[in-house]
Write a protein that holds these residues in place. Structure first.
Motif, PDB file in Angstrom:
ATOM      1  N   TRP A  93       5.456 -50.159  20.243  1.00  0.00           N
ATOM      2  CA  TRP A  93       4.078 -49.693  20.029  1.00  0.00           C
ATOM      3  C   TRP A  93       3.089 -50.694  20.628  1.00  0.00           C
ATOM      4  CZ3 TRP A  93       1.821 -45.339  17.914  1.00  0.00           C
ATOM      5  CH2 TRP A  93       0.474 -45.438  17.579  1.00  0.00           C
ATOM      6  N   GLN A 101      -5.237 -48.700  24.165  1.00  0.00           N
ATOM      7  CA  GLN A 101      -6.394 -48.686  23.269  1.00  0.00           C
ATOM      8  C   GLN A 101      -7.447 -49.689  23.729  1.00  0.00           C
ATOM      9  OE1 GLN A 101      -4.174 -49.191  19.405  1.00  0.00           O
ATOM     10  NE2 GLN A 101      -5.776 -47.775  18.745  1.00  0.00           N
ATOM     11  N   LYS A 105      -8.542 -45.919  25.802  1.00  0.00           N
ATOM     12  CA  LYS A 105      -7.861 -44.642  25.631  1.00  0.00           C
ATOM     13  C   LYS A 105      -7.665 -44.356  24.145  1.00  0.00           C
ATOM     14  CE  LYS A 105      -5.293 -44.960  29.968  1.00  0.00           C
ATOM     15  NZ  LYS A 105      -3.938 -45.029  30.567  1.00  0.00           N
ATOM     16  N   THR A 106      -7.488 -43.087  23.809  1.00  0.00           N
ATOM     17  CA  THR A 106      -7.241 -42.706  22.418  1.00  0.00           C
ATOM     18  C   THR A 106      -5.756 -42.834  22.107  1.00  0.00           C
ATOM     19  OG1 THR A 106      -6.814 -40.373  22.904  1.00  0.00           O
ATOM     20  CG2 THR A 106      -9.129 -41.021  22.519  1.00  0.00           C
ATOM     21  N   ILE A 107      -5.464 -43.012  20.835  1.00  0.00           N
ATOM     22  CA  ILE A 107      -4.059 -43.059  20.424  1.00  0.00           C
ATOM     23  C   ILE A 107      -3.376 -41.747  20.791  1.00  0.00           C
ATOM     24  CG2 ILE A 107      -2.519 -43.103  18.431  1.00  0.00           C
ATOM     25  CD1 ILE A 107      -4.371 -45.147  17.154  1.00  0.00           C
ATOM     26  N   GLU A 108      -4.056 -40.648  20.556  1.00  0.00           N
ATOM     27  CA  GLU A 108      -3.459 -39.347  20.863  1.00  0.00           C
ATOM     28  C   GLU A 108      -3.052 -39.245  22.334  1.00  0.00           C
ATOM     29  OE1 GLU A 108      -4.325 -34.569  20.313  1.00  0.00           O
ATOM     30  OE2 GLU A 108      -5.971 -35.982  20.061  1.00  0.00           O
ATOM     31  N   SER A 109      -3.899 -39.752  23.224  1.00  0.00           N
ATOM     32  CA  SER A 109      -3.567 -39.667  24.653  1.00  0.00           C
ATOM     33  C   SER A 109      -2.399 -40.576  25.033  1.00  0.00           C
ATOM     34  CB  SER A 109      -4.793 -40.013  25.509  1.00  0.00           C
ATOM     35  OG  SER A 109      -5.094 -41.403  25.427  1.00  0.00           O
ATOM     36  N   LEU A 111       0.265 -41.205  22.992  1.00  0.00           N
ATOM     37  CA  LEU A 111       1.505 -40.853  22.301  1.00  0.00           C
ATOM     38  C   LEU A 111       2.639 -40.415  23.230  1.00  0.00           C
ATOM     39  CD1 LEU A 111       0.232 -39.164  19.027  1.00  0.00           C
ATOM     40  CD2 LEU A 111       1.162 -41.473  19.344  1.00  0.00           C
ATOM     41  N   TRP A 114       4.158 -43.554  24.521  1.00  0.00           N
ATOM     42  CA  TRP A 114       4.881 -44.241  23.456  1.00  0.00           C
ATOM     43  C   TRP A 114       6.222 -43.545  23.189  1.00  0.00           C
ATOM     44  CZ3 TRP A 114       6.072 -42.759  18.299  1.00  0.00           C
ATOM     45  CH2 TRP A 114       6.639 -43.782  17.531  1.00  0.00           C
ATOM     46  N   GLN A 115       6.213 -42.206  23.182  1.00  0.00           N
ATOM     47  CA  GLN A 115       7.458 -41.471  22.964  1.00  0.00           C
ATOM     48  C   GLN A 115       8.477 -41.821  24.037  1.00  0.00           C
ATOM     49  OE1 GLN A 115       7.134 -37.199  22.617  1.00  0.00           O
ATOM     50  NE2 GLN A 115       9.342 -36.923  22.695  1.00  0.00           N
TER      51      GLN A 115
END
Length: 131
Positions: A93, A101, A105-109, A111, A114-115
């Protein structure tokens, strides 16, 4: 049934300059009454300490009824399929999401990145990743 996600996992690096002291510390926090019973806020995995921990909680007067039976029963029903991986998900992470971040950038963007990173780390660590 309960998952094996409470408490803490104690990690030890073989690179430490104080290997024996680190081993002694881990043994102490994992098995001693001084930590497991007197200081630990959660149910100990070490069964000898767990019995004493339950008694301490019961003697506190906080609980209206006997908590020993349900806690002891739940301890025997820990689901092994949910627990800590053999690698640091937090490090993946930090390496993947935090820089994004910081760049706005947003966390949602982040993800999907990260996956991908955590799937790759899992595979490198010997896990079979299925989707």
């Amino acid at each position: 049934m309960t998952g094996n996600v409470g408490g803490g996992t104690w990690w030890l690096s073989r690179h430490t300059a104080h290997l024996q002291a680190a081993k002694d510390f881990i043994s102490w926090v994992a098995t001693s009454d001084e930590y497991q019973v007197a200081l630990s806020p959660g149910y100990p995995a070490f069964s000898a300490a767990a019995t004493k921990w339950i008694k301490k909680q019961q003697d506190s007067g906080y609980y209206a009824g006997d908590i020993a039976a349900p806690i002891t029963a739940a301890a025997g029903q820990v689901w092994s399929g949910w627990g800590s991986p053999e690698f640091s998900a937090e490090a993946v992470w930090a390496k993947t999401v935090i820089p994004g971040q910081t760049a706005g950038k947003t966390i949602e963007s982040l993800l999907p990145d990260w996956q991908t990173a955590i799937e790759q780390q899992a595979q490198v660590s010997g896990y079979q990743v299925t989707k």
